[in-house]
Design a protein around this motif. Structure first.
Motif, PDB file in Angstrom:
ATOM      1  N   ARG A 256      -0.062   5.112   0.461  1.00 53.28           N
ATOM      2  CA  ARG A 256      -1.171   6.044   0.687  1.00 53.28           C
ATOM      3  C   ARG A 256      -0.968   7.365  -0.035  1.00 53.28           C
TER       4      ARG A 256
ATOM      5  N   SER B 124      -3.566   1.540  -4.935  1.00 53.31           N
ATOM      6  CA  SER B 124      -2.961   2.825  -4.550  1.00 53.31           C
ATOM      7  C   SER B 124      -1.779   3.188  -5.437  1.00 53.31           C
TER       8      SER B 124
ATOM      9  N   THR C 273      -7.158   2.622  -1.992  1.00 56.91           N
ATOM     10  CA  THR C 273      -6.377   1.515  -1.449  1.00 56.91           C
ATOM     11  C   THR C 273      -7.241   0.284  -1.243  1.00 56.91           C
TER      12      THR C 273
ATOM     13  N   ASP D 133      -1.487  -3.216  -5.571  1.00 57.28           N
ATOM     14  CA  ASP D 133      -2.569  -2.530  -4.865  1.00 57.28           C
ATOM     15  C   ASP D 133      -3.008  -1.326  -5.681  1.00 57.28           C
TER      16      ASP D 133
ATOM     17  N   VAL E 183       0.842  -1.201   0.000  1.00 57.83           N
ATOM     18  CA  VAL E 183       0.000   0.000   0.000  1.00 57.83           C
ATOM     19  C   VAL E 183       0.879   1.253   0.000  1.00 57.83           C
TER      20      VAL E 183
END
Length: 427
Positions: A100, A199, A206, A197, A98
């Motif tokens: 962010r 993201s 996400t 992912d 991930v």
């Protein structure tokens, strides 16, 4: 090339040293990049790559695939023990966890006299973007024994140390040319990163698992490439060095380490063009290997053995001269081999004929099987492991990753990271 027809050369062809560089991201228990300081500031075997959270584990050179994997396993045991105490894990995939936002990708910090390392990373972030720098993988370094290369040079008429160095340089230059022409083989057989992912593609989105369509995203057109297509000279070491220096002089790259290329010729000591010109070639580096999440150490021993076999086989073949078109087609083959579906991908052979990737792989493996027919069960097992991937898609790492982790890349990836850490704790 190796004079494999010579009995002494053939008897010594497995003599060589292997070194590994394994990159992996430290993550927290939620699958995000760790935001803590590098936990191994005084261990030269465990350093940082681009980011503060991206470990680079460097083994000492070892004389066999088993020995170098043992060295890697021991270092990883130390890494996992320290990370467990910090509540962190090693992410088991080449593709990132991930992300962010860009702030999650913290550039490695080098204060004081090493600050130029940090500034170089900031330059890379501005030029390529931080997200591009989150891919991880393994570099396979290999040197043929000095005794083997000296005996080989004698067969080519070498009489002095200067003659030997020229023969050695020519050997590694021709090998690098062969590897470039066949790098697609490694990408296809060892690709293990088809998932991401969400993201990575969209900030703030996400938790969704994305199938990329690539078996190895970092070797695909989306992966580690410069903003131009470099063409190199393999005629002699000065010409090779000059062809890289030309990119620096033209402002296309800032230094030799910015040349993102499947293979590098390396000198002893710190890598530099000056070192290559003055000291000559010492070993070869393959840079296109994905992390294998099904191995506790990120790479399987049969795959390590196969890489050694591939280099021995390539070094024994007649020179494959790659002009500008040959280099361009080789790089395109490399990217084509990163496709997930081998039935779709095409490889251009040296005869100018396109063929399905599976057919091209079958041809290479058949030639290698014939070449190593006189060798024992360990060699046969390594080749059979690759043949199995050709015969059964379920034996391919990328296929297995999609099957096992495709429902929830982050959660299932974290489970696998914990399993690996616990397995190392109990060794």
């Amino acid at each position: 090339m190796l004079h494999n027809e010579n009995t002494e050369i053939r008897a010594r062809r497995f003599e060589g040293m292997i070194g590994l560089e394994l990159e992996s991201q430290r993550v927290d228990r939620s699958g995000c990049l760790a935001r803590t300081r590098h936990p191994f500031p005084h261990d030269h075997h465990i350093v940082r790559d681009f980011g503060e959270a991206q470990l680079e584990i460097n083994t000492s050179p070892a004389g066999s695939p088993m020995a170098v994997q043992g060295s890697l396993h021991a270092i990883l045991g130390n890494v996992h023990q320290v990370l467990r105490e910090r509540g962190e894990l090693l992410w088991p995939f080449s593709n990132p966890p991930v992300i962010r936002s860009e702030e999650d990708i913290e550039i490695a910090s080098f204060p004081g006299k090493d600050n130029q390392k940090e500034q170089y990373r900031r330059y890379l972030a501005r030029k390529y973007g931080k997200y591009q720098m989150t891919f991880s993988g393994i570099h396979f370094n290999y040197s043929f024994s000095e005794e083997l290369l000296w005996r080989n040079a004698l067969l080519e008429g070498a009489k002095t140390p200067e003659d030997f160095r020229k023969c050695k340089d020519r050997f590694y230059l021709e090998l690098a040319e062969q590897i470039l022409a066949h790098s697609w083989v490694v990408v296809a057989l060892l690709g293990a990163s088809p998932l991401l992912d969400s993201s990575f593609y969209e900030v703030g989105r996400t938790g969704e698992t994305i199938f990329t369509g690539s078996a190895s995203l970092r070797s695909s057109p989306m992966g580690y490439w410069n903003h131009f297509t470099p063409l190199l000279s393999y005629e002699n070491m000065d010409a090779y060095v000059d062809s890289i220096k030309c990119f620096i002089d033209r402002g296309l790259i800032s230094q030799e380490s910015e040349l993102y290329y499947p293979v590098r010729i390396k000198c002893s000591g710190a890598y530099s063009l000056k070192g290559l010109r003055e000291r000559g070639a010492d070993y070869i580096e393959l840079r296109m290997i994905d992390l294998n999440p099904f191995s506790l150490d990120g790479i399987d021993q049969d795959d390590l053995r196969f890489l050694q076999l591939l280099l021995i086989w390539l070094s024994s073949r007649p020179r494959r001269r790659l002009d500008a078109s040959g280099q361009l087609f080789s790089l395109q083959n490399h990217k084509n081999a990163a496709a997930f579906d081998w039935n779709i991908s095409r490889i251009l052979g040296k005869d100018g004929v396109y063929m399905p990737l599976s057919d091209a792989l079958d041809g290479v493996l058949t030639q290698m099987e014939d070449f190593f027919a006189e060798n024992g069960p360990t060699v046969r097992a390594a080749l059979e492991a690759q043949r199995a991937k050709l015969c059964d898609p379920a034996r391919r790492y990328a296929y297995r990753v999609r099957l096992d982790y495709g429902r929830d890349y982050i959660r299932s990836g974290l489970r696998r990271a914990k399993e690996i850490q616990e397995a190392h704790d109990h060794v």
